[in-house]
Design an enzyme around this catalytic site. Structure first.
Site: not given
Ligand code: IVH
Length: 686
Positions: A41, A45, A121, A176, A291, A412, A431
């Protein structure tokens, strides 16, 4: 092409750029379909960041299939259109980048953001679950964000995604789907029992499971909701509470629960807390999502074609990495177990260079179908020993070689007992007599000063000592017959052995090196039974009453004690470990009685406390090993444990306390410094 972690590599030519785009699209396709990936990953990135940098400098050269600006790197599509596009998230990789992103958002809004929400996440697959009049009618994958695949057939296997909501609403829950650590383990047990290869990691397991239709077995998954369509006007934390109220699972009940933060400082702190909790979370996370919480802020910020402008993912370093399996070593442990260990092309996982990884046992190698030269997935979390998860079979070149299993004990040369999953030299502990003795005389066991490795080898080679009990039969004359052993050394060693005779039961038991019983378990067993005679008389059922001993381990302990009978007889004859204390489980106690048996007396300043010690100790406690700290806890009437849970009542946090402190804070557990704790238990300090 060179790819470096953290800072993106520079793509120096159009050809290097085109090559990078092809590699990224291929990796994204694998990642978003079966969850596998030839790139880790972090590398993916870094590659996308290099592509972005090149495109920024050469905007006329952007290739149409470039992954930048596209959901899922543009790699996958489904055939069922989404009602509202399923967006992705932009990424930041440091606190500074997060601060810059937040400042950018506030500039765009022209005012400070009205509160943030910080949440894990989750490392799984995004799905949309449609409900009509409160009934689940369809589940879709994200696909390319505009259309997804229909995976409604999986509905019955996903915990946390109810068939009916608590209200008859038309909504679409988004979130998810993943395999928790337990579900991942169970899934692989089920799969290997069916002759299928184990999943390489939880994400590929979740992806494969959601798509599979005609499997002869079922694998359970878990859904976490984090968004919805059809519930307008709610701020993010309000929305999460509403989703939970409708019956959907959210991260609210986990230690990494979403948290509303007023300031960016609080945000950064919560990001660090969630990152620190990562190793102890029961599911995988690959970052922390920040957020803007207020509906008005989200509305005003709006979204781009790929991601909302009001949310961002602070990525964490990957815990899974791909590297090459160079070799398998076979080592003989203290108890004669012949264990395989993977030698790897060194790979950095979350800042630590990993060169070796555990392979459990020979059957595990066969089950995973590993070959020398394979590209393999390595997993490392927190302080656990890295493990090899699975080979990337599709990356094989044909040059891979089978793994050779030893014919005889690699130490051994005697035969190997292959009747159990874990192979063992037929000589068992014999052993590795030197290793057994060195362990037995260690600081947390019998603590015999002056009996280091060279002396132990001498004693074994001279035929004076074959097991720990023989130490107590040593005479001055025998010792003086050894090379480099003068009067003083002999006297000192005999005196140290004399002191060891009086060690308490838990330490004598620990010195035996019974498989599955370290220091903590030895303390619990000693406290539970009170005497070596009672321990020896216990059957598996009685042993299983001790906290933390399951039926399987109990059986192993019974077998080990039977094997150790001659050693135990000799120890008893020497009067070692014969002291008797009041057991916390009275003889003949009904099965199912309290397993919480590790505490010392009923009184003491820590009576009723469940204590965890973490970090390095200072002040009066500076010299104590972790085992000695735990012994102290129990002398003072408490119960010592190594992991923080909701049952923990007190954490002693020294310097460099990490995830345990974070978890204790999260759970609101009382935390003391080593100095405060020393004051509390002053009367019990030895
Ligand atoms: S919000 C408009 N919240 O991460 C909202 N995504 O890399 C967009 N993901 O596509 C997503 N945990 O599959 C949101 N707490 C979380 C998340 C989350 C995992 C994933 C999701 C998204 C991806 C982006």
């Amino acid at each position: 092409m060179m790819i470096r972690m953290k800072d993106a590599a520079i793509l120096a030519s159009p050809a290097a750029y085109a090559d990078a785009v092809t590699t990224a699209v291929r990796a994204a396709a694998a990642y978003y379909t079966d969850g596998s990936t030839p790139l880790g990953d972090d590398e993916y990135d870094a590659l996308v960041r290099a592509i972005e940098a090149y495109e920024g400098a050469n905007p006329d050269e952007v290739l149409p299939d470039s992954p930048t600006g596209k959901v899922a790197g543009g790699a996958v599509a489904g055939d069922v259109p989404h009602s509202v596009p399923m967006l992705s998230l932009d990424n930041v990789f440091s606190a500074e980048e997060l601060a810059a992103w937040a400042a950018g958002l506030e500039r765009r809004l022209g005012r400070p953001v009205d509160g943030w929400c910080v949440e894990p996440k989750l490392d799984g697959l995004a799905v949309a679950a449609r409900y009509r009049a409160g009934r689940l009618t369809r589940i879709l994958t994200r696909g390319d964000g505009l259309a997804g695949e229909d995976i409604t057939h999986a509905a019955g296997d996903v915990l946390g995604l109810p068939a009916t909501l608590t209200e008859a609403l038309d909504v679409e829950l988004r979130g998810e789907v993943l395999l928790t650590a337990d579900q991942f383990e169970t899934a692989n047990e089920i799969r290997t029992a069916h002759g299928a290869p184990p999943f390489a990691h939880p994400r590929s397991g979740a992806a494969g499971t959601l798509r599979a239709k005609d499997r002869p077995y079922r694998v359970e998954l878990t859904f976490f909701a984090y968004s919805a369509t059809g519930l307008p006007g709610l701020g993010h934390s309000e929305l999460l509470a509403r989703l939970a109220g409708l019956g959907a699972n959210t991260a609210a009940a986990t230690p990494a629960a979403p948290l509303r933060c007023a300031t960016l400082e609080e945000v950064q702190q919560r990001v660090d807390e969630i990152a620190a909790l990562r190793a102890v979370l029961p599911f995988g996370i690959d970052g922390v999502v920040v957020k803007a919480d207020a509906a008005a802020d989200q509305e005003q910020a709006g979204s781009g074609s790929r991601a909302p402008r009001w949310a961002v993912a602070r990525k964490l370093a990957a815990q899974h990495k791909v590297t090459r399996l160079l070799e398998v070593e076979w080592n003989v442990g203290r108890t004669g177990i012949v264990a395989p260990r993977a030698v790897l092309e060194p790979v950095v996982i979350d800042g630590v260079t990993v060169t070796y990884a555990t392979l459990h046992n020979p059957a595990d190698i066969t089950r995973r179908d590993l070959m020398i030269g394979d590209q393999v997935f390595i997993y490392r979390a927190g302080d656990v020993i890295p493990r090899v998860e699975a080979p990337l079979v599709e990356e094989r070149t044909g040059a891979e070689q089978p793994i050779a299993f030893p014919e005889v004990c690699p130490r051994c040369g005697d035969a190997i007992d292959r009747t159990q999953q874990r192979w063992r030299c037929v000589r068992g502990r014999g052993c590795q007599a030197v290793a057994s003795i060195r362990y037995a005389v260690g600081r947390d066991q019998l603590d015999v000063e002056g009996l280091g490795g060279t002396r132990a080898v001498q004693l074994v080679d001279a035929g004076l000592v074959a097991d720990v009990a023989d130490l107590f039969a040593l005479t001055r004359e025998q010792l003086l017959g050894l090379e480099r052993m003068g009067d003083t050394s002999a006297d000192n060693l005999l005196a140290a052995i004399g002191t060891a005779r009086t060690q308490p039961l838990n330490r004598v038991f620990c010195a035996l090196g019974v498989r599955g019983t370290g220091r903590t378990m030895s303390r619990r067993i000693a406290a539970h039974f009170g005497s070596m005679a009672a321990i020896r008389a216990a059957d598996a059922e009685a042993l299983a009453e001790v906290d933390g001993i399951g039926t399987e381990k109990a059986q192993v302990i019974v077998e080990e004690l039977a094997e150790l009978a001659p050693v135990l007889d000799k120890l008893a004859a020497h009067g070692v470990g014969t002291a008797v204390t009041a057991p916390t489980a009275p003889a003949g106690a009904a099965p199912g009685g309290s397993g919480e048996a590790a505490a010392g007396g009923a009184g003491g300043p820590l009576a009723g406390e469940a204590v965890v010690v973490t970090g390095s100790m200072t002040g009066a406690l500076a010299a104590l090993s972790r085992n000695e700290m735990n012994e102290l806890v129990e002398r003072a009437g408490g119960k010592a444990s190594s992991s923080v849970s909701s049952r923990t009542t007190l954490l002693v946090a020294g310097e460099k306390a990490g995830s345990k402190r974070a978890k204790a804070e999260q759970l609101g557990i009382r935390i003391l410094t080593p100095e405060e704790f020393a004051d509390l238990v002053a009367d019990h300090l030895a």
